[in-house]
Design a protein around this motif. Structure first.
Motif, mmCIF file in Angstrom:
data_model
loop_
_atom_site.group_PDB
_atom_site.id
_atom_site.type_symbol
_atom_site.label_atom_id
_atom_site.label_comp_id
_atom_site.label_asym_id
_atom_site.label_seq_id
_atom_site.Cartn_x
_atom_site.Cartn_y
_atom_site.Cartn_z
ATOM 1 N N VAL A 78 38.635 -26.039 49.354
ATOM 2 C CA VAL A 78 38.678 -27.488 49.122
ATOM 3 C C VAL A 78 39.211 -27.790 47.726
ATOM 4 C CG1 VAL A 78 37.284 -29.594 48.912
ATOM 5 C CG2 VAL A 78 36.829 -27.964 50.762
ATOM 6 N N ALA A 79 38.782 -26.997 46.735
ATOM 7 C CA ALA A 79 39.280 -27.192 45.364
ATOM 8 C C ALA A 79 40.795 -27.005 45.312
ATOM 9 C CB ALA A 79 38.589 -26.218 44.419
ATOM 10 N N CYS A 80 41.284 -25.960 45.967
ATOM 11 C CA CYS A 80 42.732 -25.706 46.003
ATOM 12 C C CYS A 80 43.469 -26.836 46.718
ATOM 13 C CB CYS A 80 43.021 -24.376 46.695
ATOM 14 S SG CYS A 80 42.514 -22.900 45.779
ATOM 15 N N ALA A 81 42.896 -27.294 47.833
ATOM 16 C CA ALA A 81 43.536 -28.366 48.591
ATOM 17 C C ALA A 81 43.575 -29.661 47.784
ATOM 18 C CB ALA A 81 42.793 -28.583 49.907
ATOM 19 N N SER A 82 42.537 -29.929 47.015
ATOM 20 C CA SER A 82 42.507 -31.142 46.195
ATOM 21 C C SER A 82 43.611 -31.112 45.138
ATOM 22 C CB SER A 82 41.139 -31.287 45.519
ATOM 23 O OG SER A 82 40.110 -31.400 46.477
ATOM 24 N N ILE A 83 43.810 -29.948 44.543
ATOM 25 C CA ILE A 83 44.892 -29.787 43.570
ATOM 26 C C ILE A 83 46.253 -29.923 44.253
ATOM 27 C CG2 ILE A 83 46.006 -28.155 41.997
ATOM 28 C CD1 ILE A 83 43.353 -29.399 40.985
ATOM 29 N N ASP A 84 46.365 -29.358 45.448
ATOM 30 C CA ASP A 84 47.629 -29.438 46.197
ATOM 31 C C ASP A 84 48.005 -30.884 46.492
ATOM 32 O OD1 ASP A 84 49.694 -27.781 47.780
ATOM 33 O OD2 ASP A 84 48.963 -29.198 49.286
ATOM 34 N N MET A 85 47.004 -31.703 46.769
ATOM 35 C CA MET A 85 47.247 -33.114 47.079
ATOM 36 C C MET A 85 47.959 -33.832 45.938
ATOM 37 S SD MET A 85 45.872 -34.503 50.003
ATOM 38 C CE MET A 85 45.288 -36.114 49.510
ATOM 39 N N GLU A 86 47.717 -33.406 44.715
ATOM 40 C CA GLU A 86 48.265 -34.117 43.563
ATOM 41 C C GLU A 86 49.709 -33.735 43.255
ATOM 42 O OE1 GLU A 86 45.565 -34.421 40.236
ATOM 43 O OE2 GLU A 86 43.856 -34.097 41.563
ATOM 44 N N LYS A 87 50.201 -32.707 43.938
ATOM 45 C CA LYS A 87 51.617 -32.317 43.866
ATOM 46 C C LYS A 87 52.102 -32.048 42.436
ATOM 47 C CE LYS A 87 53.162 -34.488 48.172
ATOM 48 N NZ LYS A 87 53.415 -33.200 48.847
ATOM 49 N N THR A 88 51.275 -31.419 41.637
ATOM 50 C CA THR A 88 51.697 -31.061 40.285
ATOM 51 C C THR A 88 52.640 -29.862 40.334
ATOM 52 O OG1 THR A 88 49.762 -29.635 39.991
ATOM 53 C CG2 THR A 88 49.570 -31.914 39.257
ATOM 54 N N LYS A 89 53.517 -29.760 39.336
ATOM 55 C CA LYS A 89 54.464 -28.642 39.279
ATOM 56 C C LYS A 89 53.787 -27.351 38.842
ATOM 57 C CE LYS A 89 58.357 -29.322 37.215
ATOM 58 N NZ LYS A 89 59.366 -29.714 36.192
ATOM 59 N N ILE A 90 52.666 -27.491 38.110
ATOM 60 C CA ILE A 90 52.012 -26.339 37.499
ATOM 61 C C ILE A 90 50.607 -26.188 38.069
ATOM 62 C CG2 ILE A 90 51.211 -25.331 35.325
ATOM 63 C CD1 ILE A 90 53.337 -27.163 33.947
ATOM 64 N N ILE A 91 50.254 -24.961 38.471
ATOM 65 C CA ILE A 91 48.926 -24.641 38.973
ATOM 66 C C ILE A 91 48.278 -23.655 38.006
ATOM 67 C CG2 ILE A 91 47.561 -23.708 40.884
ATOM 68 C CD1 ILE A 91 49.099 -26.191 41.691
ATOM 69 N N LEU A 92 47.093 -24.009 37.495
ATOM 70 C CA LEU A 92 46.344 -23.142 36.586
ATOM 71 C C LEU A 92 45.101 -22.635 37.312
ATOM 72 C CD1 LEU A 92 46.515 -25.381 33.388
ATOM 73 C CD2 LEU A 92 48.122 -23.605 34.100
ATOM 74 N N LEU A 93 44.901 -21.329 37.314
ATOM 75 C CA LEU A 93 43.783 -20.707 38.016
ATOM 76 C C LEU A 93 42.906 -19.983 37.001
ATOM 77 C CD1 LEU A 93 45.887 -19.125 40.914
ATOM 78 C CD2 LEU A 93 44.683 -21.316 40.962
ATOM 79 N N ASP A 94 41.669 -20.458 36.835
ATOM 80 C CA ASP A 94 40.765 -19.870 35.845
ATOM 81 C C ASP A 94 39.711 -19.017 36.557
ATOM 82 O OD1 ASP A 94 39.426 -19.196 33.581
ATOM 83 O OD2 ASP A 94 38.757 -21.214 33.078
ATOM 84 N N GLU A 95 40.022 -17.741 36.756
ATOM 85 C CA GLU A 95 39.169 -16.786 37.456
ATOM 86 C C GLU A 95 38.655 -17.354 38.783
ATOM 87 O OE1 GLU A 95 36.458 -14.448 35.190
ATOM 88 O OE2 GLU A 95 37.444 -14.940 33.304
ATOM 89 N N PRO A 96 39.551 -17.775 39.665
ATOM 90 C CA PRO A 96 39.131 -18.443 40.906
ATOM 91 C C PRO A 96 38.415 -17.538 41.892
ATOM 92 C CG PRO A 96 41.474 -17.958 40.968
ATOM 93 C CD PRO A 96 41.011 -17.632 39.571
ATOM 94 N N SER A 97 38.534 -16.214 41.745
ATOM 95 C CA SER A 97 37.893 -15.297 42.698
ATOM 96 C C SER A 97 36.531 -14.802 42.215
ATOM 97 C CB SER A 97 38.804 -14.080 42.946
ATOM 98 O OG SER A 97 38.822 -13.224 41.809
ATOM 99 N N ALA A 98 36.073 -15.275 41.063
ATOM 100 C CA ALA A 98 34.892 -14.692 40.405
ATOM 101 C C ALA A 98 33.656 -14.666 41.296
ATOM 102 C CB ALA A 98 34.599 -15.446 39.112
ATOM 103 N N ASN A 99 33.445 -15.708 42.101
ATOM 104 C CA ASN A 99 32.222 -15.803 42.896
ATOM 105 C C ASN A 99 32.462 -15.622 44.390
ATOM 106 O OD1 ASN A 99 30.585 -16.517 40.583
ATOM 107 N ND2 ASN A 99 31.578 -18.519 40.638
#
Length: 240
Positions: free
Chosen positions: A151-172
């Motif tokens: 859901v977090a990824c999809a929310s970011i995708d909705m905003e159609k930004t050119k840049i995606i920043l991932l801050d340890e997204p697999s940690a948990n």
């Protein structure tokens, strides 16, 4: 293009500790760059320079220059920077504002004042692209950790930004959730997004990323291109 020029960062809470020490880094449009290194080395701080959390949320002294697609970050508002990049954090709950998946998905677009018809079109596109139809009508508290990250990824995708920043997204996340996360990131990679990931668990990203930057004690100690990554040994990778 993202440019960080001779940046030194010191948090106000630790005035005698320089988290970043004269860092310089250039990331081209459409490039996927992996930042790795021990905890506390400065990976997350680099992302905070890019998305404006420093200095607008985290009180820190910054020396040097940061440019995001030609925009001087220090002279820009966090609102300007938010339109250029989206961030996925290691704990997705820290970035949720609502209790329902659908309302969370559209929150960012509504906050930007995007017309309702355009929001609905983006919602349909993201649901299909990410194959998350089954999550759309559920409550946030019903979701597993992996589903919340989707859901977090999809929310970011909705905003159609050119840049995606991932801050340890697999940690948990468990193994299956990491596999799903990898699939979502690969969609962004295929779409030509500029992706910068700060990670300890690097195996799932290794084949996708174009460069790996190794940070130690606030400094870049190695900058590996794709060919250098192919030659590196498993033992060297474990030492990251």
């Amino acid at each position: 293009m993202i440019e960080i020029k001779n940046c030194t960062v010191t948090y106000a809470a630790e005035p005698n500790h320089r988290v970043l020490k004269d860092i310089s880094l250039t990331i081209e449009d459409g490039e996927f760059v992996l930042l790795t290194g021990e905890s506390g080395c400065g990976k997350t701080t680099i992302l905070r320079l890019m998305n404006g959390l420093i200095p607008y949320f985290y009180d820190a002294n910054v020396e040097g220059e940061i440019y995001i697609d030609g925009l001087n970050a220090e002279q820009s508002t966090i609102y300007d920077l938010a339109k250029m990049s989206g961030t996925v954090f290691q704990n997705p709950r820290s970035q949720f504002y609502t209790c329902e998946v659908k309302s969370e998905r559209v929150f960012g677009c509504e906050n930007e004042g995007i017309p309702e018809e355009e929001i609905n079109n983006r919602l349909d596109e993201t649901v299909k692209r990410f194959s998350i139809e089954k999550l759309l009508d559920r409550g946030m508290f019903e979701l597993s950790g992996g589903e919340k990250q989707q859901v977090a990824c999809a929310s970011i995708d909705m905003e159609k930004t050119k840049i995606i920043l991932l801050d340890e997204p697999s940690a948990n996340l468990d193994y299956e959730a990491v596999k799903r996360l990898k699939e979502l990131i690969s969609i962004w990679k295929t779409a030509g997004k500029t992706i910068i990931a700060s990670e300890h668990r690097i195996a799932y990203l290794w084949e996708m990323c174009d460069r790996t930057i190794i940070i130690n004690d606030g400094r870049i100690i190695r900058n590996l291109d794709k060919e250098e990554m192919k030659k590196i040994t498993e033992e060297e990778v474990r030492d990251f």
